[in-house]
Write a protein that holds these residues in place. Structure first.
Motif, PDB file in Angstrom:
ATOM      1  N   ALA A  46      29.215  36.095 -37.039  1.00 28.33           N
ATOM      2  CA  ALA A  46      30.227  36.097 -35.977  1.00 28.33           C
ATOM      3  C   ALA A  46      31.230  34.967 -36.182  1.00 28.33           C
ATOM      4  O   ALA A  46      32.444  35.146 -35.997  1.00 28.33           O
ATOM      5  CB  ALA A  46      29.563  35.983 -34.606  1.00 28.33           C
TER       6      ALA A  46
ATOM      7  N   SER B 230      35.232  35.727 -37.113  1.00 26.14           N
ATOM      8  CA  SER B 230      36.194  35.252 -36.109  1.00 26.14           C
ATOM      9  C   SER B 230      37.120  34.187 -36.688  1.00 26.14           C
ATOM     10  O   SER B 230      38.321  34.153 -36.390  1.00 26.14           O
ATOM     11  CB  SER B 230      35.454  34.703 -34.892  1.00 26.14           C
ATOM     12  OG  SER B 230      34.649  35.695 -34.286  1.00 26.14           O
TER      13      SER B 230
ATOM     14  N   THR C 212      29.425  43.581 -37.930  1.00 25.23           N
ATOM     15  CA  THR C 212      29.930  42.361 -37.291  1.00 25.23           C
ATOM     16  C   THR C 212      31.428  42.479 -37.022  1.00 25.23           C
ATOM     17  O   THR C 212      31.911  42.064 -35.960  1.00 25.23           O
ATOM     18  CB  THR C 212      29.647  41.139 -38.173  1.00 25.23           C
ATOM     19  OG1 THR C 212      28.237  41.013 -38.364  1.00 25.23           O
ATOM     20  CG2 THR C 212      30.163  39.865 -37.517  1.00 25.23           C
TER      21      THR C 212
ATOM     22  N   VAL D  84      32.941  42.064 -33.309  1.00 21.87           N
ATOM     23  CA  VAL D  84      33.970  41.061 -33.008  1.00 21.87           C
ATOM     24  C   VAL D  84      35.176  41.719 -32.346  1.00 21.87           C
ATOM     25  O   VAL D  84      35.664  41.271 -31.305  1.00 21.87           O
ATOM     26  CB  VAL D  84      34.392  40.307 -34.289  1.00 21.87           C
ATOM     27  CG1 VAL D  84      35.683  39.529 -34.049  1.00 21.87           C
ATOM     28  CG2 VAL D  84      33.287  39.358 -34.728  1.00 21.87           C
TER      29      VAL D  84
ATOM     30  N   ALA E 193      35.410  36.254 -28.146  1.00 21.67           N
ATOM     31  CA  ALA E 193      34.404  37.016 -28.899  1.00 21.67           C
ATOM     32  C   ALA E 193      33.341  36.081 -29.458  1.00 21.67           C
ATOM     33  O   ALA E 193      32.145  36.407 -29.472  1.00 21.67           O
ATOM     34  CB  ALA E 193      35.082  37.792 -30.025  1.00 21.67           C
TER      35      ALA E 193
END
Length: 451
Positions: free
Chosen positions: A320, A324, A17, A21, A300
């Motif tokens: 995600a 982020s 991940t 990202v 993203a």
């Protein structure tokens, strides 16, 4: 709470991940930072000309053009969510239809705005009550910039589509090409040929067309990687447009409210004098610098969350978001420290007009507070765009605007400090209202359509 923290820790440690990202956020941060770079170069080049009204003209004309262009930011945001979900489903036909719809909307909107903008320009400038010299230069600047409007709107549609198709390198190539060309032409036309404010405008027009043409070529290449056939006859029916236009309508209303706030800052600053509007433009350049960098992580979120929703993958969605959010918080604190410690150098690089510098220095604390306050609205906007849930974005923005209007009315005749305090409150309320909508939808497990 412990389960929530454990979920965040596990997501943060998930290397795939993290890679996904940054594969999207890295190029988008670089490309986004090139956008305020142009505004900074405009300010630096024009700010070293002898008169404050020249810098003020670029600030006013640029603000009006940005209001016009950014109002139609739904061309990018609407395309990203739908393209990401189509990519998650593996639907190449939908990707083709969406690209055609976005470009067609961009061309039609540009033609309509070009017809309406010039008749409305005197009224918009009248709101600001500028001096005669500033008024004339701002009109010349804006008239030239309108020649690049079709390319600017087409670029929005292309960048949104490419990002939704999980390709962040193509927008990077588009924006770097356009903005670096803009910088080079700025220096040549303004300083080399002595065209002044008009030279800055022509530099932007040439750059916008170069970026749009490059983006079209890159989008056609990307389509080859997604086989399928679009149902072109269906585009003649309203049903094929309903979903996209509904989302775009809500994003349009949300963006219009946001741009009204930015326009109000320029209008009120202009009423306080040429030096104040110029100083506010330099401070807003700093906010744009931070916002465009933080938006790279939000982009993203748009692409990855939209893809996860299209694939109906709850775990990928949570990961995600956590990754982020962590990087967004760290980046916002970094910008806050930069503006606190290096804010005066940042202002000095843009102008050597003593009066403008003095006004900007006094308001640097507001600029430092804005990134950590506003970052949550950027991040959650990314989630709502990827989920094509624009109604919540619209409602949060309108609610923030309505809640802050009484404060704005009470302080409208005060000094510039009151203006920046009101703006900071607006960004705080915007983040809080978006967070409330996120909490409600998360409890209802409403991110995944039931059909």
């Amino acid at each position: 709470m412990s389960a929530l923290l454990r979920d965040g820790r596990d997501a943060w440690r998930h290397a795939p991940t993290q890679r996904r990202v940054w594969a999207l956020a890295g190029p988008m941060i670089l490309s986004n930072l090139s956008v305020p770079l142009v505004a900074l170069v405009d300010s630096a080049v024009i700010g070293h000309l002898p008169h404050a009204h020249q810098l003020g003209a670029v600030a006013v004309g640029g603000s009006l053009y940005s209001l016009l262009v950014w109002t139609f930011g739904f061309l990018r945001m609407g395309a990203t969510g739908f393209a990401a979900q189509a990519c998650g489903r593996g639907d190449g036909g939908a990707l083709r239809a969406l690209l055609a719809q976005g470009l067609l909307l961009a061309v039609l909107i540009a033609l309509l705005c070009s017809l309406l903008a010039m008749p409305l320009l005197p009224a918009l400038l009248g709101l600001m009550q500028p001096g005669a010299e500033l008024d004339a230069l701002a009109r010349d600047y804006l008239q030239i910039r309108l020649l690049g409007l079709p390319a600017a709107l087409a670029s929005y549609a292309l960048i949104g589509w490419l990002l939704g198709a999980q390709n962040a390198r193509a927008p990077l190539a588009m924006l770097l090409t356009a903005n670096l060309l803009n910088v080079a032409l700025d220096l040549w036309l303004v300083l080399g040929l002595g065209w002044g404010v008009a030279g800055a405008a022509w530099a932007s027009v040439c750059a916008e067309w170069s970026g749009a043409l490059l983006g079209l070529w890159l989008a056609l290449r990307r389509l080859a990687e997604h086989p399928g056939r679009a149902a072109w006859p269906a585009l003649r029916r309203w049903g094929a447009w309903r979903g996209l236009l509904t989302v775009n309508r809500d994003i349009f209303l949300r963006t219009l409210a946001l741009q009204t706030v930015f326009l109000a800052i320029t209008v009120q600053g202009a009423r306080l004098g040429d030096a104040t509007v110029a100083a506010n433009a330099l401070l807003l350049n700093g906010l744009l610098l931070a916002a465009h960098a933080l938006d790279g992580l939000a982009h993203a979120v748009e692409a990855l969350c939209g893809h996860a929703i299209g694939a109906r993958d709850r775990l990928a969605l949570r990961r995600a978001l956590w990754v982020s959010a962590g990087w967004s918080l760290l980046a916002s604190l970094g910008f806050a420290a930069f503006f606190l410690l290096g804010g005066r150098v940042f202002i000095d690089l843009q102008t050597d007009i003593a009066e403008v510098r003095a006004i900007a220095y006094r308001h640097l604390p507001f600029l430092a507070l804005l990134p950590p306050v506003a970052v949550w609205s950027y991040l959650l906007d990314g989630l709502f765009i990827g989920a094509t849930r624009a109604r919540e974005m619209r409602d949060a923005m309108l609610l923030a605007l309505l809640l802050c209007l009484p404060l704005a009315a009470a302080l409208h005749d005060r000094h510039n400090t009151a203006l920046w305090f009101t703006f900071l409150c607006f960004m705080l309320v915007r983040s809080v209202t978006l967070g409330a909508f996120f909490w409600r939808l998360n409890r209802q497990d409403a991110w995944f359509p039931r059909h």
